[in-house]
Write an enzyme that holds these catalytic residues in place. Structure first.
Site, PDB file in Angstrom:
ATOM      1  N   HIS A  16      65.436  67.490 -16.251  1.00 24.51           N
ATOM      2  CA  HIS A  16      64.890  67.179 -17.276  1.00 24.51           C
ATOM      3  C   HIS A  16      63.917  68.010 -17.471  1.00 24.51           C
ATOM      4  O   HIS A  16      62.789  68.379 -16.726  1.00 24.51           O
ATOM      5  CB  HIS A  16      64.663  65.719 -17.562  1.00 24.51           C
ATOM      6  N   ASP A  70      56.656  66.264 -12.685  1.00 24.28           N
ATOM      7  CA  ASP A  70      57.428  65.596 -13.251  1.00 24.28           C
ATOM      8  C   ASP A  70      57.867  66.024 -14.764  1.00 24.28           C
ATOM      9  O   ASP A  70      57.197  65.623 -15.998  1.00 24.28           O
ATOM     10  CB  ASP A  70      57.377  64.279 -13.299  1.00 24.28           C
ATOM     11  N   GLU A  83      64.379  62.907 -21.518  1.00 17.88           N
ATOM     12  CA  GLU A  83      64.639  62.064 -20.290  1.00 17.88           C
ATOM     13  C   GLU A  83      63.677  60.716 -20.217  1.00 17.88           C
ATOM     14  O   GLU A  83      63.969  59.763 -19.825  1.00 17.88           O
ATOM     15  CB  GLU A  83      64.713  62.789 -18.887  1.00 17.88           C
ATOM     16  N   GLU A  84      62.368  61.322 -20.666  1.00 17.38           N
ATOM     17  CA  GLU A  84      61.330  60.130 -20.469  1.00 17.38           C
ATOM     18  C   GLU A  84      61.421  59.078 -21.551  1.00 17.38           C
ATOM     19  O   GLU A  84      60.888  58.135 -21.420  1.00 17.38           O
ATOM     20  CB  GLU A  84      60.018  60.974 -20.654  1.00 17.38           C
ATOM     21  N   ASP A 127      64.641  65.799  -9.931  1.00 15.40           N
ATOM     22  CA  ASP A 127      63.590  65.267 -10.656  1.00 15.40           C
ATOM     23  C   ASP A 127      62.314  65.098  -9.953  1.00 15.40           C
ATOM     24  O   ASP A 127      62.329  63.892  -8.913  1.00 15.40           O
ATOM     25  CB  ASP A 127      64.043  64.049 -11.494  1.00 15.40           C
ATOM     26  N   HIS A 152      53.164  61.069 -15.202  1.00 16.63           N
ATOM     27  CA  HIS A 152      53.005  60.522 -16.431  1.00 16.63           C
ATOM     28  C   HIS A 152      51.394  60.751 -16.832  1.00 16.63           C
ATOM     29  O   HIS A 152      51.054  59.980 -17.685  1.00 16.63           O
ATOM     30  CB  HIS A 152      53.671  59.391 -16.760  1.00 16.63           C
TER      31      HIS A 152
HETATM   32 ZN   LIG Z   1      61.174  62.870 -14.363  1.00 16.24          ZN
END
Ligand SMILES: [Zn+2]
Length: 315
Positions: free
Chosen positions: A142, A154, A188-189, A217, A283
């Site tokens: 992603h 990420d 994706e998130e 990922d 995140h």
């Molecule tokens: Zn991820």
């Protein structure tokens, strides 16, 4: 139709390979494998002749063939208000960056569109010309971040590992036996929205042509040990485990885990891949370039390259 029910899957020789894998798992998890003590499992595994796999020599990259992609993604996020989330300029610029590199390298690229939260999202699909279109090895990562940060580990790290893999395919002029397709997924998130939209839009015939989907990922987590390997497609899992073990790097099987490969797995497509695990910046605003360990990132990329090379060499 479920790919396992196709003649291709049934005739795929490797009954022996599955037996070996099962014994290996028992040896690792002896406490849950009643009746098969580790020593017995090892002895029996020794008696089974090794699987005859095609001899393939995959290229090996260095950090300077991977990390510049992360520098570029960080710059894109910085210019776009600090993130690369679905529906933002940061995401669209990320797609443009990867697409330009792939187009220049000779891939056939296409944007697959979907809608999420009233906004158009994009998956970037890239096909390497050649290989048997009835047997597709599909690899993806992603490309979007959360709105809370630039998402460089990420999943800029997986996106960069995938792009470096694709560029090695081009550089080496790879002539795979199986067709090779790459994808960088959007949203994706938001819940694997891009990849699930893509799989949903495939016809049953198109799904059946995908022999395996490999996901990456988070590929550059600092201080990471072990690598978390998706345990579904036996050949993919074995290829990753063997590669890491040969370098004295530990792995842990995680079953399916949770990222875009779930969209494929839910459709009955065998899946594989790995992750290096979440960290304190996942995140968060601090998931920046300096949050990625270049050695881990490069190691992950080389593991991915090696496995792709092996899987596309199969007939
Ligand atoms: Zn991820």
């Amino acid at each position: 139709m479920h790919p396992f029910s196709t003649p291709v899957r049934r005739t795929a020789g490797p009954r022996r390979r599955r037996t070996t894998a099962a014994l290996g798992l028992c040896a690792a998890l002896v406490s849950v494998c009643a009746g098969v003590p580790a020593s017995a499992a090892e002895t029996r595994a020794d008696l089974i002749p090794p699987v005859t796999a095609p001899v393939v020599t995959a290229p090996v990259v260095t950090a300077d063939q991977v990390m510049p992609h992360l520098t570029a993604l960080q710059r894109i996020a910085d210019r776009a208000g600090g993130n690369r989330a679905h529906g933002t300029r940061g995401y669209r610029d990320s797609v443009a960056y990867v697409k330009a590199a792939l187009d220049k390298a000779g891939f056939r690229t296409a944007l697959h569109r979907f809608t999420h939260d009233g906004t158009t999202g994009y998956n970037l699909i890239a096909d390497w010309p050649g290989g048997d279109p009835g047997h597709i090895v599909f690899a993806g990562a992603h490309l979007d971040s959360e709105e809370t940060g630039p998402g460089i580990n990420d999943n800029g790290s997986g996106s960069a590992a995938l792009l470096a893999t694709a560029l090695q395919v081009s550089k080496s002029g790879l002539k795979p036996n199986r067709h090779l397709r790459f994808a960088w997924w959007g949203a994706e998130e938001a819940g694997m929205v891009g990849s699930s939209a893509y799989v949903r839009d495939l016809s049953a015939t198109e799904r059946d042509r995908i022999n395996v989907y490999l996901n990456v990922d988070m590929a550059g987590t600092k201080g990471n040990r072990p690598w978390l390997v998706v345990d579904d497609d036996p050949a993919a899992a074995e290829a990753f485990r063997t590669w890491f073990a040969a370098r004295n790097l530990s792995t842990v099987g995680i079953g399916i885990g949770g990222s875009d490969h779930v969209s494929f797995g839910d459709a009955g497509i065998p899946v594989g891949g790995f992750a290096t695990g979440i960290d304190d910046c996942t995140h968060q605003t601090c998931d920046r370039l300096e949050n990625v360990d270049p050695v881990t990132e490069t190691t992950s990329t080389n593991a991915f390259i090696s496995t792709v090379w092996q899987l596309v060499a199969r007939r």
